[in-house]
Structures are given as structure tokens and as C-alpha cells.
Design an enzyme around this catalytic site. Structure first.
Site, PDB file in Angstrom:
ATOM      1  N   ARG A  14       0.990  -1.395  -0.072  1.00  0.00           N
ATOM      2  CA  ARG A  14       0.121   0.198   0.216  1.00  0.00           C
ATOM      3  C   ARG A  14       0.729   1.059  -0.316  1.00  0.00           C
ATOM      4  O   ARG A  14       1.192   2.082  -1.226  1.00  0.00           O
ATOM      5  CB  ARG A  14      -0.688   0.234   1.026  1.00  0.00           C
ATOM      6  CG  ARG A  14      -2.279   0.838   1.389  1.00  0.00           C
ATOM      7  CD  ARG A  14      -1.769   1.946   1.543  1.00  0.00           C
ATOM      8  NE  ARG A  14      -1.525   2.351   2.690  1.00  0.00           N
ATOM      9  CZ  ARG A  14      -0.744   3.763   3.500  1.00  0.00           C
ATOM     10  NH1 ARG A  14      -0.538   4.117   2.238  1.00  0.00           N
ATOM     11  NH2 ARG A  14      -0.248   3.667   4.550  1.00  0.00           N
ATOM     12  N   ASP A  15       1.779   1.606   0.616  1.00  0.00           N
ATOM     13  CA  ASP A  15       2.333   2.845   0.907  1.00  0.00           C
ATOM     14  C   ASP A  15       3.444   2.314   0.121  1.00  0.00           C
ATOM     15  O   ASP A  15       3.811   3.890  -0.388  1.00  0.00           O
ATOM     16  CB  ASP A  15       2.726   3.330   2.523  1.00  0.00           C
ATOM     17  CG  ASP A  15       3.284   4.059   2.745  1.00  0.00           C
ATOM     18  OD1 ASP A  15       3.294   4.889   2.444  1.00  0.00           O
ATOM     19  OD2 ASP A  15       3.321   4.686   4.032  1.00  0.00           O
ATOM     20  N   HIS A 211       3.762   4.900  12.992  1.00  0.00           N
ATOM     21  CA  HIS A 211       4.310   4.001  11.436  1.00  0.00           C
ATOM     22  C   HIS A 211       5.179   5.419  11.094  1.00  0.00           C
ATOM     23  O   HIS A 211       5.225   6.746  11.254  1.00  0.00           O
ATOM     24  CB  HIS A 211       2.939   4.528  10.717  1.00  0.00           C
ATOM     25  CG  HIS A 211       2.627   4.202   8.755  1.00  0.00           C
ATOM     26  ND1 HIS A 211       2.396   3.809   8.280  1.00  0.00           N
ATOM     27  CD2 HIS A 211       3.063   5.766   8.450  1.00  0.00           C
ATOM     28  CE1 HIS A 211       2.853   3.788   6.947  1.00  0.00           C
ATOM     29  NE2 HIS A 211       3.285   5.043   7.127  1.00  0.00           N
ATOM     30  N   HIS A 213       8.401   6.851   8.694  1.00  0.00           N
ATOM     31  CA  HIS A 213       9.207   6.219   7.152  1.00  0.00           C
ATOM     32  C   HIS A 213      10.561   6.986   7.698  1.00  0.00           C
ATOM     33  O   HIS A 213      10.924   7.810   8.756  1.00  0.00           O
ATOM     34  CB  HIS A 213       8.596   8.083   6.678  1.00  0.00           C
ATOM     35  CG  HIS A 213       6.800   7.300   5.547  1.00  0.00           C
ATOM     36  ND1 HIS A 213       7.432   7.344   4.235  1.00  0.00           N
ATOM     37  CD2 HIS A 213       5.835   7.553   6.022  1.00  0.00           C
ATOM     38  CE1 HIS A 213       5.862   6.856   4.053  1.00  0.00           C
ATOM     39  NE2 HIS A 213       5.043   6.517   5.163  1.00  0.00           N
ATOM     40  N   CYS A 244       8.425   9.502  -0.581  1.00  0.00           N
ATOM     41  CA  CYS A 244       8.168  10.876  -0.327  1.00  0.00           C
ATOM     42  C   CYS A 244       7.548  10.912  -1.540  1.00  0.00           C
ATOM     43  O   CYS A 244       8.549  12.053  -1.676  1.00  0.00           O
ATOM     44  CB  CYS A 244       8.924  11.217   1.036  1.00  0.00           C
ATOM     45  SG  CYS A 244       7.539  12.697   1.496  1.00  0.00           S
ATOM     46  N   ASN A 253       9.697   3.798   3.474  1.00  0.00           N
ATOM     47  CA  ASN A 253       9.353   3.764   5.084  1.00  0.00           C
ATOM     48  C   ASN A 253      10.023   2.840   6.275  1.00  0.00           C
ATOM     49  O   ASN A 253      11.497   2.694   5.534  1.00  0.00           O
ATOM     50  CB  ASN A 253       8.048   2.168   5.142  1.00  0.00           C
ATOM     51  CG  ASN A 253       6.914   2.854   4.469  1.00  0.00           C
ATOM     52  OD1 ASN A 253       6.651   3.037   3.798  1.00  0.00           O
ATOM     53  ND2 ASN A 253       5.403   2.980   5.431  1.00  0.00           N
TER      54      ASN A 253
HETATM   55 ZN    ZN Z   1       3.188   6.352   5.416  1.00  0.00          ZN
END
Ligand code: ZN
Length: 313
Positions: A14-15, A211, A213, A244, A253
Site C-alpha cells: 500500500r504505502d 508508522h 518513514h 515521499c 518507510n
Molecule cells: Zn506512510
């Protein structure tokens, strides 16, 4: 098998994928999910129920979730941006739903064209929808406080605003709260302080997740600071996949392999097999040859005589 001390959620599908240029074929996504679950990762965020015209990467969200729901021992999670996404996710059989709410007003307006208060109202409607399901089979709803450690539009984000939003999400019906360093601004002192504040405001028995990064290289240090504040649930991405959108060229991440290595070397059981995890990188790399993968342990190898957490205890 001993019980795990920390739960690591893989969020690369996802991310990570929402920040990659090329579409990863559905079969490759499913292979990634299956292989990482076999390595002992029992929670994977597999897709986002955003409109495909906004992020074409998730055009196959329903198919990927359907596959993930068949993988034994796996709890798939999905991200939803709003009530409509939540309805779609529930209709597709989601069991764990993550809804991000920006603590930064500027980020909230920019991302979902709602004030933070309006986004919290939307979250309360999602909670109502989730709770209207039969109790035994109802999904879990996680309120993710994004930009909790700073925002690339607004700059600093007040800690009292994070506490206020976290409490509001709990009040609105969240099953757990996550604090997200969406743009990689956090430092370990801030992480410890903010998790302490949120945990004491919300109460020790409530699930609070982290969470991070690694945009500025402090991802693992921040994870350790959160662990020391009592956090036991962490998100990360295989190979640090992602980036990012506000910092072109920056890394993504926290790297799952490195996070697992850090905890296991400390004697903290993740339940994850590092060698198998490193093998999964090949699947991802084969499907996304242009993507940049990060990480130290996959390059350096495990130290001689290394013993994972549970064997060390
Ligand atoms: Zn994130």
C-alpha cells in the site's frame, strides 16, 4: 511456537506501491503477499480503496484482498480515504480497515478537502458502518493520525492537537490508534514524548501503533523510541519500498528486514524468519525492476552466530 512480542505489519503493498511509478501486476502482488506471510508476517496492508482514477496502482484492490483473505494465518489490512472507500472495503470482505486522519489542517485540506474535524465526523460514520456488521465477523477499524510528527505543508504540528485527534478517534469508535510520521520528520525524543502523552491520555490497555518513514534516516531510532514508550505494533515496508511525494528521491518507510533484525537481535520475538524475508525481495524486484529497494541487513548479511529473539531468550 512462542507468542510474538511485537507485531510488524508489512505496508509495502500500500504505502510502497502508491509511490512507485509502475503498476505491479496482480499476480506479483499476490505472490508477494503469499511469500511474506510464509516468512511469518501475519499482518499485511494489501491495498487502498481509493478511486482507481486517483491511484491506478489500486485498480485491483478487490482482487488482491480476495486473495489475501484466503492466505491462512494472515490478517490483511486495507486503507480507506473516506466513507465511500470504507463501504467498498467492507463489501470486498475487509477485516481490518485503516483510515488516516490528518492532524495537520493544511494536509487534511490538501489531501481530502476536509478540515480535520470534518474528517473525524467522517471517521465516526465509518465506525457506525463497521459496527453495524454482525459482531463476530465485524472488521477492526484503526484511526491513523497522519502528520502526527510534522507536516511538509504546515510545518510543526502541536502535540496537544495529536492528543486531541487521537482521543476524538477513540471516542468515535476506533479499535486502535496509530501515530504516523507521514513525511519523515520525527526524532526519537519527540516520538517517546508524544507516545507517552497519547498513551496516558488514552489509557494503557488501548492498542496504539506506530508508522514511521525513513526519509531522514531516523526510522529505526524512532521505532526503538516508540518500543520504549510501550508500543508493540509497527508498520514497515519490505526493502523500504516507497518514497515521499513531498521529497523526491527520498527513501520510503522503515525497512521491514532491518526492523525485524533490530528487534530479534534485542531478543524481542517478531515471529518472522529474516532469511525468508530477504528472499521475498527477489519477488518484488522482479516485478518492479525500476523501483529502488533499501536496507542494510539484506546487503550485509546476518552477523556470525546470530540467534533470533526466541532462541536467545
Ligand atoms: Zn506512510
Amino acid at each position: 511456537m512462542s507468542a510474538v512480542d511485537v507485531t510488524i505489519t508489512e505496508v509495502g503493498l500500500r504505502d510502497g506501491l502508491q509511490n512507485t511509478k509502475n503498476f505491479m501486476p496482480t499476480a506479483a502482488k499476490n505472490a508477494w503477499i503469499g511469500a511474506e506471510a510464509a516468512a511469518g508476517v501475519h499482518r499485511i496492508e494489501v491495498c487502498s480503496f481509493v478511486p482507481a482514477k486517483l491511484i491506478p496502482q489500486f485498480v485491483d484492490a478487490g482482487e488482491v484482498l480476495a486473495y489475501a483473505n484466503t492466505v491462512s494465518g494472515l490478517t490483511p489490512a486495507v486503507l480507506v480515504p473516506n466513507l465511500k472507500g470504507c463501504e467498498r472495503a467492507l463489501a470486498a470482505g475487509a477485516r481490518r480497515i485503516v483510515a488516516p486522519i490528518s492532524v495537520s489542517e493544511a494536509h487534511s485540506m490538501n489531501n481530502v478537502r476536509k478540515t480535520t474535524a470534518q474528517a473525524i465526523d467522517d471517521f465516526a460514520r465509518m465506525a457506525g458502518l463497521v459496527k453495524s456488521q454482525a459482531n463476530g465477523g465485524r472488521a477492526q477499524l484503526i484511526g491513523a493520525c497522519s502528520t502526527a510528527f510534522g507536516c511538509s505543508i504546515q510545518g510543526a504540528v502541536a502535540e496537544e492537537d495529536v492528543v486531541r485527534v487521537a482521543l476524538a478517534l477513540r471516542e468515535a469508535g476506533a479499535d486502535a490508534i496509530s501515530l504516523a510520521d507521514t513525511v519523515g520528520y520525527a526524532n526519537p525524543a519527540q516520538v517517546k514524548r508524544l507516545f507517552d502523552k497519547v498513551c496516558s491520555a488514552i489509557g494503557g490497555n488501548f492498542h496504539i501503533e506506530a508508522h514511521f518513514h525513513n526519509t531522514r534516516g531516523l526510522g529505526l531510532a524512532n521505532a526503538l523510541a516508540a518500543y520504549e514508550a510501550g508500543v508493540r505494533n509497527f508498520d514497515s515496508t519490505l526493502g523500504g519500498l516507497g518514497g515521499c511525494p513531498f521529497a523526491p528521491g527520498a527513501s520510503g518507510n522503515v525497512v521491514t528486514e532491518d526492523l525485524v533484525f533490530m528487534f530479534e537481535s534485542m531478543g524481542v520475538n517478531t515471529g518472522i524468519d529474516i532469511d525468508k524475508l530477504i528472499e521475498v525481495r527477489k519477488t518484488v524486484f522482479a516485478a518492479l525492476p525500476d523501483a529502488e529497494l533499501y536496507g542494510h541487513i539484506s546487503r550485509a548479511g546476518l552477523p556470525k552466530g546470530f540467534m533470533p529473539g526466541p532462541r536467545r531468550a
